[in-house]
Design a protein around this motif. Structure first.
Motif, short mmCIF file in Angstrom:
data_model
loop_
_atom_site.label_atom_id
_atom_site.label_comp_id
_atom_site.label_asym_id
_atom_site.label_seq_id
_atom_site.Cartn_x
_atom_site.Cartn_y
_atom_site.Cartn_z
N GLU A 16 80.14 62.50 63.96
CA GLU A 16 79.45 63.46 63.10
C GLU A 16 78.80 62.73 61.94
OE1 GLU A 16 82.49 65.35 60.01
OE2 GLU A 16 83.03 65.86 62.07
N ARG A 17 78.12 63.49 61.10
CA ARG A 17 77.51 62.94 59.91
C ARG A 17 78.21 63.54 58.70
NH1 ARG A 17 73.37 59.84 61.34
NH2 ARG A 17 72.66 59.55 59.20
N GLU A 24 73.60 61.17 53.73
CA GLU A 24 74.43 61.34 54.91
C GLU A 24 74.82 59.99 55.51
OE1 GLU A 24 72.77 63.82 57.89
OE2 GLU A 24 72.36 65.48 56.52
N PHE A 25 76.02 59.95 56.07
CA PHE A 25 76.53 58.73 56.70
C PHE A 25 77.05 59.07 58.09
CE2 PHE A 25 76.58 58.07 52.21
CZ PHE A 25 76.24 56.73 52.04
N ALA A 26 76.63 58.28 59.08
CA ALA A 26 77.15 58.44 60.43
C ALA A 26 78.63 58.05 60.45
CB ALA A 26 76.37 57.58 61.41
N VAL A 70 82.91 54.80 59.08
CA VAL A 70 81.50 55.07 58.80
C VAL A 70 80.62 53.86 59.10
CG1 VAL A 70 82.06 56.76 57.01
CG2 VAL A 70 81.71 54.36 56.37
N GLU A 77 73.59 53.81 62.80
CA GLU A 77 73.12 55.19 62.82
C GLU A 77 73.02 55.85 61.45
OE1 GLU A 77 74.38 56.68 67.25
OE2 GLU A 77 75.95 56.72 65.73
N THR A 78 73.33 55.11 60.39
CA THR A 78 73.13 55.67 59.05
C THR A 78 71.72 55.42 58.54
OG1 THR A 78 75.46 55.64 58.38
CG2 THR A 78 73.83 55.50 56.63
#
Length: 291
Positions: A16-17, A24-26, A70, A77-78
């Motif tokens: 999730e994020r 936002e962080f993956a 994270v 993905e961040t």
């Protein structure tokens, strides 16, 4: 870079994020099936990602911990901007504090940083100490050191810094693969999905992030005495490493533990990534320390 042993999420985990005041962080998040004993935030190192901790998710959740791993800003993905100011250890440490604010639903979380991530979480702790009580239950420094990386590893990192302005990440990847193949030492055969993931993760990095964070690693200051001053009596510290380490000598990490008055664990048959190489033993050590 760390190589996760597998990529399939356990039933207890989801991707999730995490939305914070700094963006936002993956993340990969694992939930215990039974009572929650606490929570933990896991921060990866240089060229790493949340998947470096994938093999820790199930055993730590089974021990009762709600775990969040994270991607740092600029990683996988961040994502992130082409702005060097976004990737200083000060800025990345502020990201850790923003994530901590969101994840504190179970009270102060345990904080862990791997490799370069260890110096990021160190920065977060030092900055938080200047403002008030520390918002964590414990601090784990995994396979990280007091200052700059080992000279041999620094030389390799400087080669990367030299080519980043003139080569794409795909071009650099192909060169690294050629160097691995001609290195003379046999390399472990990876599952195709893992090999494809490592490629995909590498080219997803923000080049500016690699330049700034790599530059930090080759010239990082020693801030251990400052950290010792703010954690003494306020925050339990664990220094955990494998039995060998190419980035910071194991003896240097043991010396750091002594200076911090920290608990020390050396994971047998592991190198720079005990989280991926010996996850069962690493998770057992973490759960024992957190308890």
């Amino acid at each position: 870079m760390s190589t996760p042993p597998f990529l399939t999420l356990p039933d207890c985990a989801r991707a999730e994020r995490v939305v914070t005041a700094r963006g936002e962080f993956a993340a990969l998040r694992a939930e215990p099936a039974g009572p929650v004993r606490g929570s933990a935030l896991l921060v990866p190192g240089f060229t790493g990602s949340k998947e470096d901790f994938i093999a820790l998710l199930e055993p730590l959740a089974s021990a009762g911990y709600r775990v969040t791993a994270v991607d740092q800003r600029g990683q996988y993905e961040t994502g992130g901007p082409d702005d060097p100011a976004a990737y200083t250890v000060d800025a990345l440490g502020a990201d850790v504090r923003a994530l901590t604010d969101v994840l504190a639903q179970d009270g102060p979380p345990h904080l862990l940083g791997h490799s370069f991530g260890g110096q990021v979480v160190r920065e977060a702790v030092l900055a938080a100490a200047a403002e008030g009580p520390l918002p964590w239950r414990s601090l784990t420094l995994m396979a990280t050191g007091p200052g700059a990386i080992d000279p041999a590893e620094a030389a390799r990192t400087k080669l990367l810094l030299d080519v980043l302005p003139v080569m794409t990440l795909e071009e650099i990847w192909q060169v690294m693969r050629q160097m691995d193949e001609s290195g003379g030492e046999p390399k472990p055969v990876l599952e195709p999905a893992v090999a494809q993931f490592l490629h995909r993760r590498w080219v997803a990095n923000v080049p500016r992030a690699l330049a700034v964070t790599g530059g930090h690693l080759v010239a990082a200051p020693d801030r251990v005495d400052e950290l010792a001053a703010v954690t003494a009596g306020a925050l339990p510290v664990l220094v955990l490493s494998g039995a060998r380490d190419y980035a910071w000598p194991v003896a240097e990490q043991s010396g750091m533990a002594q200076r911090l008055g920290a608990h020390r664990v050396v994971v047998a048959d592991a190198g720079h990534s005990p989280n991926a190489e010996q996850p069962a033993a690493t998770a057992e050590a973490l759960a024992a320390f957190w308890a």
